[in-house]
Write a protein that holds these residues in place. Structure first.
Motif, PDB file in Angstrom:
ATOM      1  N   UNK A 191       0.849  -1.179  -0.062  1.00 57.20           N
ATOM      2  CA  UNK A 191       0.023  -0.073  -0.022  1.00 57.20           C
ATOM      3  C   UNK A 191       0.938   1.247   0.076  1.00 57.20           C
ATOM      4  N   UNK A 192       0.142   2.301  -0.167  1.00 59.71           N
ATOM      5  CA  UNK A 192       0.857   3.805  -0.153  1.00 59.71           C
ATOM      6  C   UNK A 192       0.552   4.447   1.181  1.00 59.71           C
ATOM      7  N   UNK A 193      -0.009   3.842   2.246  1.00 62.82           N
ATOM      8  CA  UNK A 193      -0.527   4.137   3.358  1.00 62.82           C
ATOM      9  C   UNK A 193       0.742   5.049   3.988  1.00 62.82           C
ATOM     10  N   UNK A 194       0.562   6.056   4.822  1.00 62.99           N
ATOM     11  CA  UNK A 194       1.434   6.545   5.630  1.00 62.99           C
ATOM     12  C   UNK A 194       1.900   5.676   6.497  1.00 62.99           C
ATOM     13  N   UNK A 195       3.002   5.804   7.136  1.00 61.73           N
ATOM     14  CA  UNK A 195       3.616   4.974   8.216  1.00 61.73           C
ATOM     15  C   UNK A 195       2.963   5.181   9.463  1.00 61.73           C
ATOM     16  N   UNK A 196       2.129   6.359   9.989  1.00 61.27           N
ATOM     17  CA  UNK A 196       1.373   6.487  10.896  1.00 61.27           C
ATOM     18  C   UNK A 196       0.074   5.644  10.878  1.00 61.27           C
ATOM     19  N   UNK A 197      -0.476   5.500   9.738  1.00 61.43           N
ATOM     20  CA  UNK A 197      -1.608   4.840   9.349  1.00 61.43           C
ATOM     21  C   UNK A 197      -1.184   3.440   9.754  1.00 61.43           C
ATOM     22  N   UNK A 198      -0.119   2.777   9.139  1.00 64.58           N
ATOM     23  CA  UNK A 198      -0.054   1.463   9.241  1.00 64.58           C
ATOM     24  C   UNK A 198       0.224   0.882  10.864  1.00 64.58           C
ATOM     25  N   UNK A 199       0.892   1.978  11.687  1.00 63.22           N
ATOM     26  CA  UNK A 199       1.292   1.810  12.755  1.00 63.22           C
ATOM     27  C   UNK A 199      -0.027   1.616  13.541  1.00 63.22           C
ATOM     28  N   UNK A 200      -0.778   2.384  13.389  1.00 62.11           N
ATOM     29  CA  UNK A 200      -2.230   2.389  14.071  1.00 62.11           C
ATOM     30  C   UNK A 200      -3.178   1.279  13.691  1.00 62.11           C
ATOM     31  N   UNK A 201      -2.792   0.792  12.376  1.00 63.55           N
ATOM     32  CA  UNK A 201      -3.629  -0.586  12.026  1.00 63.55           C
ATOM     33  C   UNK A 201      -3.093  -1.526  12.533  1.00 63.55           C
ATOM     34  N   UNK A 202      -2.021  -1.612  12.865  1.00 60.68           N
ATOM     35  CA  UNK A 202      -1.322  -2.887  13.550  1.00 60.68           C
ATOM     36  C   UNK A 202      -1.349  -2.938  15.013  1.00 60.68           C
ATOM     37  N   UNK A 203      -2.269  -2.068  15.660  1.00 62.98           N
ATOM     38  CA  UNK A 203      -2.373  -1.791  16.957  1.00 62.98           C
ATOM     39  C   UNK A 203      -1.491  -0.852  18.088  1.00 62.98           C
ATOM     40  N   UNK A 204      -0.571  -0.041  17.217  1.00 63.44           N
ATOM     41  CA  UNK A 204       0.289   0.529  17.941  1.00 63.44           C
ATOM     42  C   UNK A 204      -0.293   1.910  18.218  1.00 63.44           C
ATOM     43  N   UNK A 216       3.361   6.662  17.023  1.00 66.64           N
ATOM     44  CA  UNK A 216       4.574   6.307  16.074  1.00 66.64           C
ATOM     45  C   UNK A 216       5.814   5.971  16.459  1.00 66.64           C
ATOM     46  N   UNK A 217       6.185   6.583  17.651  1.00 63.41           N
ATOM     47  CA  UNK A 217       7.701   6.402  18.048  1.00 63.41           C
ATOM     48  C   UNK A 217       7.488   4.963  18.661  1.00 63.41           C
ATOM     49  N   UNK A 218       6.795   4.329  19.120  1.00 65.63           N
ATOM     50  CA  UNK A 218       6.756   2.887  19.717  1.00 65.63           C
ATOM     51  C   UNK A 218       6.885   1.964  18.611  1.00 65.63           C
ATOM     52  N   UNK A 219       6.137   2.523  17.371  1.00 70.61           N
ATOM     53  CA  UNK A 219       5.946   1.452  16.341  1.00 70.61           C
ATOM     54  C   UNK A 219       7.545   1.453  15.582  1.00 70.61           C
ATOM     55  N   UNK A 220       7.904   2.544  15.537  1.00 76.53           N
ATOM     56  CA  UNK A 220       9.223   2.670  14.825  1.00 76.53           C
ATOM     57  C   UNK A 220      10.381   2.179  15.580  1.00 76.53           C
TER      58      UNK A 220
END
Length: 193
Positions: A148-161, A164-168
């Motif tokens: 996808x071209x989703x923003x990293x923030x959207x991906x982080x939220x969609x996988x339960x984070x 963003x800093x915790x996901x990164x």
């Protein structure tokens, strides 16, 4: 086939051609060298033709490279269970990655005590539930970065984070790269280039 982006590639060798690897099955990350050898093997001719010295050398090189890569399996594999309860717990966990999921909820949904489920998960997968949850989230994030071209923030939220800093931090620990650098690797490593 070679003009498409490839996410998965299987390498199988006849036991008459190469000695058996240490592990019967291994999932590993492709290196640029392995990727180029696979591309060249795909361009070398028909299967019925006898192997030319060039093709034989390519396949032997591919075999040596893949056996070496197989020594360090990818973390991007989801564990599997054997018992119904563990299989169900893994399926529930995977289906609810975006939710604020608790182990106690999963054990309740599978009608097992937390202690029993924890013991079975460890025995069948070699991992604790928290490790499995993190691995599933990271694999889903990798898939989303690639597809996808989703923003990293959207991906982080969609996988339960929730942050963003915790996901990164989790992503970098899992892959050794930032999510953006990992996504950029897909752009430069397609088999058609």
């Amino acid at each position: 086939m070679l003009n498409q982006k490839m996410s998965v590639c299987s390498v199988l060798f006849s036991s008459r051609f190469a000695p058996a690897p240490r592990a019967a099955l291994s999932v590993f990350e492709m290196t640029p060298l392995a990727r180029e050898i696979v591309k060249e093997c795909g361009r070398t001719g028909e299967e019925d033709e006898p192997l030319s010295e060039y093709r034989l050398s390519l396949f032997r090189t591919l075999q040596m490279v893949t056996w070496r890569l197989a020594e360090t399996p990818s973390k991007a594999t989801i564990p599997t269970g054997r018992s119904r309860g563990v299989i169900r717990a893994l399926a529930i966990t995977e289906s609810l990655l975006a939710e604020p999921l608790r182990f106690e909820d999963v054990s309740r949904m599978t009608r097992q005590t937390p202690r029993t489920l924890a013991r079975r998960l460890l025995a069948e997968t070699g991992q604790r539930w928290g490790e499995i949850l993190r691995r599933m989230r990271m694999i889903r994030a990798i898939e989303m970065l690639a597809e996808t071209d989703l923003a990293v923030t959207e991906i982080a939220l969609s996988v339960g984070y929730q942050s963003l800093s915790a996901f990164n931090a989790s992503f970098r620990s899992f892959t050794g790269q930032t999510p953006t650098a990992y996504r950029d690797g897909f752009k430069t490593s397609s088999f058609g280039r």
